[in-house]
Scaffold this active site. Structure first.
Site, PDB file in Angstrom:
ATOM      1  N   GLU A 174       2.799  -5.645   4.155  1.00  0.00           N
ATOM      2  CA  GLU A 174       1.753  -5.427   3.138  1.00  0.00           C
ATOM      3  C   GLU A 174       1.799  -6.474   2.023  1.00  0.00           C
ATOM      4  O   GLU A 174       1.874  -6.132   0.836  1.00  0.00           O
ATOM      5  CB  GLU A 174       1.868  -4.012   2.555  1.00  0.00           C
ATOM      6  CG  GLU A 174       1.637  -2.946   3.596  1.00  0.00           C
ATOM      7  CD  GLU A 174       1.559  -1.513   3.049  1.00  0.00           C
ATOM      8  OE1 GLU A 174       1.892  -1.298   1.868  1.00  0.00           O
ATOM      9  OE2 GLU A 174       1.163  -0.623   3.816  1.00  0.00           O
ATOM     10  N   GLU A 293       1.407   1.298  10.714  1.00  0.00           N
ATOM     11  CA  GLU A 293       1.600   2.433   9.803  1.00  0.00           C
ATOM     12  C   GLU A 293       0.324   3.250   9.836  1.00  0.00           C
ATOM     13  O   GLU A 293      -0.737   2.762   9.422  1.00  0.00           O
ATOM     14  CB  GLU A 293       1.883   1.984   8.368  1.00  0.00           C
ATOM     15  CG  GLU A 293       3.287   1.460   8.171  1.00  0.00           C
ATOM     16  CD  GLU A 293       3.629   1.201   6.703  1.00  0.00           C
ATOM     17  OE1 GLU A 293       3.182   1.976   5.826  1.00  0.00           O
ATOM     18  OE2 GLU A 293       4.346   0.219   6.450  1.00  0.00           O
TER      19      GLU A 293
HETATM   20  O1  AHR Z   1       5.321   4.364   4.775  1.00  0.00           O
HETATM   21  C1  AHR Z   1       5.445   4.382   3.387  1.00  0.00           C
HETATM   22  C2  AHR Z   1       5.001   3.070   2.749  1.00  0.00           C
HETATM   23  O2  AHR Z   1       3.618   2.928   2.912  1.00  0.00           O
HETATM   24  C3  AHR Z   1       5.561   1.810   3.332  1.00  0.00           C
HETATM   25  O3  AHR Z   1       6.790   1.469   2.804  1.00  0.00           O
HETATM   26  C4  AHR Z   1       4.530   0.788   2.955  1.00  0.00           C
HETATM   27  O4  AHR Z   1       4.469  -0.264   3.879  1.00  0.00           O
HETATM   28  C5  AHR Z   1       3.243   1.566   2.851  1.00  0.00           C
HETATM   29  O5  AHR Z   1       2.585   1.320   1.674  1.00  0.00           O
END
Ligand code: AHR
Length: 502
Positions: A174, A293
């Site tokens: 990210e 994610e």
């Molecule tokens: O999964 C929780 C968080 O969400 C992770 O660390 C990040 O990559 C995202 O913002």
């Protein structure tokens, strides 16, 4: 009230064979994901590596083929060298992403050992926040080089004679996010990612690389970010990442269930952007998607504000999921399956305690959250070839989404072509849906079982005391006549209709 919908599938109309890694997950050094989650040496059920066997059992049952590690936001401030070698010599650090204490008792080699035990391939992220090319090339020398060099010999000294051969690597995490340590512009990141990729490939040309896409669809730089980053990295990477979390903070169920419409739009937009860069470069190479994610995340937002900083394994992001969340996760899975031709990796974020399907109590038990079930069903029965669905369904409108189908469904044909599994969600809050399925060129079919996840209370949860409050049953009603299948989808339900060719 009963409503009718139709699903058309044909054995020869195929989207793609699934890559099993779409049923992957994610473990970050965050909250209790590791400490008192997967790793608790003093737990009565810990094995000789300190890994909780009760948790490993649930993960194996879930069938998780790949696990991303060590972060997440954590990786952007992480020195991987802190987590190798004798445990008593490892430093205790302030972990800035989550403002916690990181003891480094668990590190790279523990992760690899644990991943092997649960049968998952590792997917490793490198730090492109505070670090860069040098740390990344050393790390891959440590993990993947057979020996005869400083870092590979150090691995051997640490007790790992053979290289870990980690195949899949994420180039940071990210990097567009203002919350990210070492946030970068698309230009800055694109250049760094390209150069890091080149150096890592020099060490091990066999690896696959995931470059960071936007942190989510709503980022103001979305699509521009993807285009710029890919223009720098196209030749050196295989995948671009996608992240998306859904939630129902306004308690509007109809709208919440429709949020996967936006996920679909997001996937299509990323594919379009990848192919735009492909066109611009006149390339024959296709970039695939790593949706590394995805989940529901919102329940714990308020309680997390109360958590004091600088403690080890704080109870962060401990969302307690309810039944409606499981429906959304089911819809999310169907949405991703519809793009099985481009999504090659997907990681449910995360796996244990932190926005997770599995919960544990320290020194105590472990149990399944509601959303464990759709993930389990998809992982177990959703491997094979995804067939292209045509759905005719009554629709509804919300303020945000128009023309949302009450029924969302997909079919997956097993590799031996003897079984087909239909996954279907009925979004209707009051109508049973009679889903008439035409399964062409499949031959005569018979029902194996129709599994249903339903509950009279949409806010029902599973807890340590009541772990089976929300769980599936196999009493779903499906009628099969030749290649016609009529499945009854109860209002607000996740359905798995398993059929066999006679
Ligand atoms: O999964 C929780 C968080 O969400 C992770 O660390 C990040 O990559 C995202 O913002």
């Amino acid at each position: 009230m009963t409503k009718k919908a139709q699903l058309f599938l044909d054995k020869h109309f195929r989207i793609a064979k699934t890559d099993q890694r779409i049923y992957g997950s994610f473990i970050e050094h965050l909250g209790r994901a590791i400490y008192t989650g997967i790793f608790e040496p003093d737990h009565p059920r810990a094995d000789n590596g300190g890994f909780r066997e009760d948790v490993m059992m649930l993960i194996k049952e879930l069938g998780v083929p790949i696990v991303r590690y060590p972060g997440g936001n954590f990786v952007s401030g992480y020195s991987w060298e802190d987590g190798i070698g004798p445990v008593e010599k490892r430093p205790v650090r302030l972990e800035l992403a989550w403002r916690s204490i990181e003891t480094n008792e668990f590190g790279l080699n523990e992760f690899i050992s644990w991943a092997r035990k649960v049968g998952a391939a590792p997917m490793m992220a490198v730090n492109l926040g505070t670090r860069g090319i040098d740390a990344a090339r050393n790390l891959i020398e440590y993990t993947n080089h057979p020996g005869g060099s400083y870092w590979s010999d150090l691995r051997k000294e640490h007790g790992y004679e053979r290289p870990h051969k980690i195949k899949t690597w994420c180039l940071g995490n990210e990097m567009d996010g203002p919350w990210q340590i070492g946030q970068k512009t698309a230009e800055e990141y694109g250049r760094l990612a390209a150069e890091t990729a080149k150096a890592m490939r020099q060490v091990d040309p066999e690896i696959e690389l995931v470059v960071c896409g936007s942190s989510h669809y709503g980022m103001p730089t979305f699509a521009e970010w993807e285009a710029t980053v890919l223009s720098h990295t196209y030749e050196y990477v295989n995948y671009i990442s996608m992240h998306q979390y859904l939630g129902n903070p306004d308690n509007n169920l109809a709208n919440y269930l429709a949020e996967t419409e936006q996920v679909d739009q997001y996937i299509k937009a990323v594919i379009a952007t990848c192919d735009y860069v492909k066109a611009r470069k006149k390339s024959n190479k296709t970039i695939y998607l790593s949706f590394d994610e995805w989940n529901v995340w919102y329940h714990s937002n308020e309680q997390d504000k109360e958590i004091a900083p600088w403690t080890k394994a704080p109870r962060l992001l401990e969302d307690i999921y309810n039944f409606e969340d499981a429906l959304v996760v089911g819809l999310f899975l169907i949405t991703m399956l519809k793009h099985a031709d481009r999504i090659r990796i997907a990681c449910l974020a995360q796996l244990v305690n932190v926005i997770a399907p599995i919960m544990t109590s320290p020194e105590g038990g472990s149990w399944k959250q509601t959303l464990y079930y759709p993930c389990y069903h998809a992982s177990k029965y959703g491997r094979g070839t995804v067939l292209r669905p045509e759905i005719i369904s009554p629709v509804y409108d919300t303020v945000q989404y128009q023309g949302v189908k009450f029924v969302e469904a997909i079919g997956v044909l097993s590799d031996d072509e003897r079984e087909i599994t239909l996954f279907a969600v009925n979004r209707s809050q009051d109508s049973l849906m009679e889903l008439e399925c035409s399964l062409n060129n499949m031959g005569e079919l018979e029902l194996i079982e129709h599994i249903v996840l339903e509950h009279e209370d949409i806010k029902a949860t599973n807890t340590e005391e009541n772990p089976d409050n929300v769980m599936p049953h196999a009493q779903g009603k499906t009628l099969v006549e030749g290649d016609k299948v009529i499945a009854e989808l109860p209002p607000l339900s996740w359905n798995v209709v398993r059929l066999r060719v006679k």
